[in-house]
Design a protein around this motif. Structure first.
Motif, PDB file in Angstrom:
ATOM      1  N   ARG A   1       0.842  -1.200   0.000  1.00  0.00           N
ATOM      2  CA  ARG A   1       0.000   0.000   0.000  1.00  0.00           C
ATOM      3  C   ARG A   1       0.882   1.257   0.000  1.00  0.00           C
ATOM      4  O   ARG A   1       0.653   2.190  -0.757  1.00  0.00           O
ATOM      5  CB  ARG A   1      -0.927   0.023   1.205  1.00  0.00           C
ATOM      6  CG  ARG A   1      -1.847   1.253   1.225  1.00  0.00           C
ATOM      7  CD  ARG A   1      -2.662   1.358   2.511  1.00  0.00           C
ATOM      8  NE  ARG A   1      -3.381   0.150   2.867  1.00  0.00           N
ATOM      9  CZ  ARG A   1      -4.598  -0.155   2.441  1.00  0.00           C
ATOM     10  NH1 ARG A   1      -5.233   0.664   1.628  1.00  0.00           N
ATOM     11  NH2 ARG A   1      -5.177  -1.266   2.831  1.00  0.00           N
ATOM     12  N   ALA A   2       1.902   1.253   0.847  1.00  0.00           N
ATOM     13  CA  ALA A   2       2.790   2.413   0.948  1.00  0.00           C
ATOM     14  C   ALA A   2       3.583   2.632  -0.338  1.00  0.00           C
ATOM     15  O   ALA A   2       3.750   3.769  -0.790  1.00  0.00           O
ATOM     16  CB  ALA A   2       3.745   2.240   2.133  1.00  0.00           C
ATOM     17  N   ARG A   3       4.062   1.560  -0.933  1.00  0.00           N
ATOM     18  CA  ARG A   3       4.931   1.681  -2.112  1.00  0.00           C
ATOM     19  C   ARG A   3       4.150   1.853  -3.413  1.00  0.00           C
ATOM     20  O   ARG A   3       4.518   2.646  -4.266  1.00  0.00           O
ATOM     21  CB  ARG A   3       5.829   0.440  -2.208  1.00  0.00           C
ATOM     22  CG  ARG A   3       6.675   0.346  -3.453  1.00  0.00           C
ATOM     23  CD  ARG A   3       7.749   1.427  -3.462  1.00  0.00           C
ATOM     24  NE  ARG A   3       8.561   1.329  -4.646  1.00  0.00           N
ATOM     25  CZ  ARG A   3       8.369   2.046  -5.754  1.00  0.00           C
ATOM     26  NH1 ARG A   3       7.389   2.914  -5.825  1.00  0.00           N
ATOM     27  NH2 ARG A   3       9.165   1.883  -6.794  1.00  0.00           N
ATOM     28  N   TYR A   4       3.066   1.091  -3.570  1.00  0.00           N
ATOM     29  CA  TYR A   4       2.351   1.056  -4.849  1.00  0.00           C
ATOM     30  C   TYR A   4       0.912   1.567  -4.784  1.00  0.00           C
ATOM     31  O   TYR A   4       0.254   1.689  -5.817  1.00  0.00           O
ATOM     32  CB  TYR A   4       2.317  -0.375  -5.402  1.00  0.00           C
ATOM     33  CG  TYR A   4       3.667  -0.954  -5.670  1.00  0.00           C
ATOM     34  CD1 TYR A   4       4.388  -0.591  -6.800  1.00  0.00           C
ATOM     35  CD2 TYR A   4       4.232  -1.865  -4.790  1.00  0.00           C
ATOM     36  CE1 TYR A   4       5.641  -1.124  -7.045  1.00  0.00           C
ATOM     37  CE2 TYR A   4       5.483  -2.411  -5.037  1.00  0.00           C
ATOM     38  CZ  TYR A   4       6.180  -2.033  -6.162  1.00  0.00           C
ATOM     39  OH  TYR A   4       7.419  -2.572  -6.403  1.00  0.00           O
ATOM     40  N   GLY A   5       0.406   1.797  -3.586  1.00  0.00           N
ATOM     41  CA  GLY A   5      -0.971   2.251  -3.437  1.00  0.00           C
ATOM     42  C   GLY A   5      -2.010   1.179  -3.689  1.00  0.00           C
ATOM     43  O   GLY A   5      -3.167   1.490  -3.933  1.00  0.00           O
ATOM     44  N   VAL A   6      -1.610  -0.083  -3.615  1.00  0.00           N
ATOM     45  CA  VAL A   6      -2.561  -1.176  -3.848  1.00  0.00           C
ATOM     46  C   VAL A   6      -3.136  -1.657  -2.518  1.00  0.00           C
ATOM     47  O   VAL A   6      -2.506  -1.556  -1.469  1.00  0.00           O
ATOM     48  CB  VAL A   6      -1.930  -2.366  -4.603  1.00  0.00           C
ATOM     49  CG1 VAL A   6      -1.421  -1.942  -5.959  1.00  0.00           C
ATOM     50  CG2 VAL A   6      -0.826  -3.013  -3.809  1.00  0.00           C
ATOM     51  N   ASP A   7      -4.340  -2.181  -2.583  1.00  0.00           N
ATOM     52  CA  ASP A   7      -5.038  -2.685  -1.408  1.00  0.00           C
ATOM     53  C   ASP A   7      -5.001  -4.211  -1.445  1.00  0.00           C
ATOM     54  O   ASP A   7      -5.903  -4.851  -2.000  1.00  0.00           O
ATOM     55  CB  ASP A   7      -6.472  -2.160  -1.412  1.00  0.00           C
ATOM     56  CG  ASP A   7      -7.219  -2.492  -0.140  1.00  0.00           C
ATOM     57  OD1 ASP A   7      -6.731  -3.308   0.661  1.00  0.00           O
ATOM     58  OD2 ASP A   7      -8.305  -1.917   0.045  1.00  0.00           O
ATOM     59  N   LEU A   8      -3.963  -4.792  -0.861  1.00  0.00           N
ATOM     60  CA  LEU A   8      -3.808  -6.248  -0.878  1.00  0.00           C
ATOM     61  C   LEU A   8      -4.967  -6.961  -0.182  1.00  0.00           C
ATOM     62  O   LEU A   8      -5.478  -7.942  -0.735  1.00  0.00           O
ATOM     63  CB  LEU A   8      -2.467  -6.667  -0.277  1.00  0.00           C
ATOM     64  CG  LEU A   8      -2.147  -8.160  -0.328  1.00  0.00           C
ATOM     65  CD1 LEU A   8      -2.100  -8.672  -1.766  1.00  0.00           C
ATOM     66  CD2 LEU A   8      -0.848  -8.463   0.397  1.00  0.00           C
ATOM     67  N   PRO A   9      -5.433  -6.511   0.981  1.00  0.00           N
ATOM     68  CA  PRO A   9      -6.564  -7.215   1.591  1.00  0.00           C
ATOM     69  C   PRO A   9      -7.801  -7.255   0.696  1.00  0.00           C
ATOM     70  O   PRO A   9      -8.479  -8.281   0.616  1.00  0.00           O
ATOM     71  CB  PRO A   9      -6.826  -6.414   2.877  1.00  0.00           C
ATOM     72  CG  PRO A   9      -5.503  -5.824   3.212  1.00  0.00           C
ATOM     73  CD  PRO A   9      -4.883  -5.490   1.876  1.00  0.00           C
ATOM     74  N   ALA A  10      -8.093  -6.168   0.004  1.00  0.00           N
ATOM     75  CA  ALA A  10      -9.249  -6.153  -0.902  1.00  0.00           C
ATOM     76  C   ALA A  10      -9.034  -7.124  -2.058  1.00  0.00           C
ATOM     77  O   ALA A  10      -9.953  -7.836  -2.465  1.00  0.00           O
ATOM     78  CB  ALA A  10      -9.503  -4.753  -1.439  1.00  0.00           C
ATOM     79  N   TYR A  11      -7.817  -7.168  -2.573  1.00  0.00           N
ATOM     80  CA  TYR A  11      -7.494  -8.100  -3.652  1.00  0.00           C
ATOM     81  C   TYR A  11      -7.675  -9.552  -3.176  1.00  0.00           C
ATOM     82  O   TYR A  11      -8.293 -10.363  -3.855  1.00  0.00           O
ATOM     83  CB  TYR A  11      -6.065  -7.865  -4.143  1.00  0.00           C
ATOM     84  CG  TYR A  11      -5.600  -8.867  -5.157  1.00  0.00           C
ATOM     85  CD1 TYR A  11      -6.060  -8.821  -6.470  1.00  0.00           C
ATOM     86  CD2 TYR A  11      -4.694  -9.863  -4.809  1.00  0.00           C
ATOM     87  CE1 TYR A  11      -5.640  -9.754  -7.410  1.00  0.00           C
ATOM     88  CE2 TYR A  11      -4.263 -10.787  -5.739  1.00  0.00           C
ATOM     89  CZ  TYR A  11      -4.731 -10.735  -7.038  1.00  0.00           C
ATOM     90  OH  TYR A  11      -4.307 -11.663  -7.956  1.00  0.00           O
ATOM     91  N   LEU A  12      -7.139  -9.839  -1.999  1.00  0.00           N
ATOM     92  CA  LEU A  12      -7.235 -11.200  -1.457  1.00  0.00           C
ATOM     93  C   LEU A  12      -8.683 -11.585  -1.191  1.00  0.00           C
ATOM     94  O   LEU A  12      -9.058 -12.745  -1.373  1.00  0.00           O
ATOM     95  CB  LEU A  12      -6.410 -11.322  -0.172  1.00  0.00           C
ATOM     96  CG  LEU A  12      -4.898 -11.109  -0.309  1.00  0.00           C
ATOM     97  CD1 LEU A  12      -4.235 -11.185   1.055  1.00  0.00           C
ATOM     98  CD2 LEU A  12      -4.287 -12.089  -1.287  1.00  0.00           C
TER      99      LEU A  12
END
Length: 83
Positions: A50-61
């Protein structure tokens, strides 16, 4: 910087593993079976992504079924963070 190298660095930070461990990480490395990430490490990785790329890993998972979660690879993460 090469995305695999960058992701491997984030994985090392999240897991506390050493350089020898990192050398074995490939795009085909599965987070569950090969790298043996624990939930706290996955949470730390999610924060780093999230900090580096702005992606939401929990939402993706949350959008994956059980088999997809088990088979999630470093290459899958690379595709997630690469625009």
């Amino acid at each position: 910087m090469d995305i695999l190298r960058e992701l491997t660095g984030l994985l090392r930070d999240a897991t506390g593993e050493d350089e020898r461990w990192a050398e074995a990480v490939t795009p085909q490395s599965r987070l569950e079976d090969d790298l043996r990430l624990e939930s706290v490490e996955l949470a730390a990785l999610g924060e780093a992504l999230r900090a580096r790329y702005g992606v939401d890993l929990p939402a993706y998972l949350a959008g994956l079924d059980l088999d997809e979660l088990i088979d999630l690879t470093v290459g899958d993460l690379a595709r997630l963070v690469t625009p």
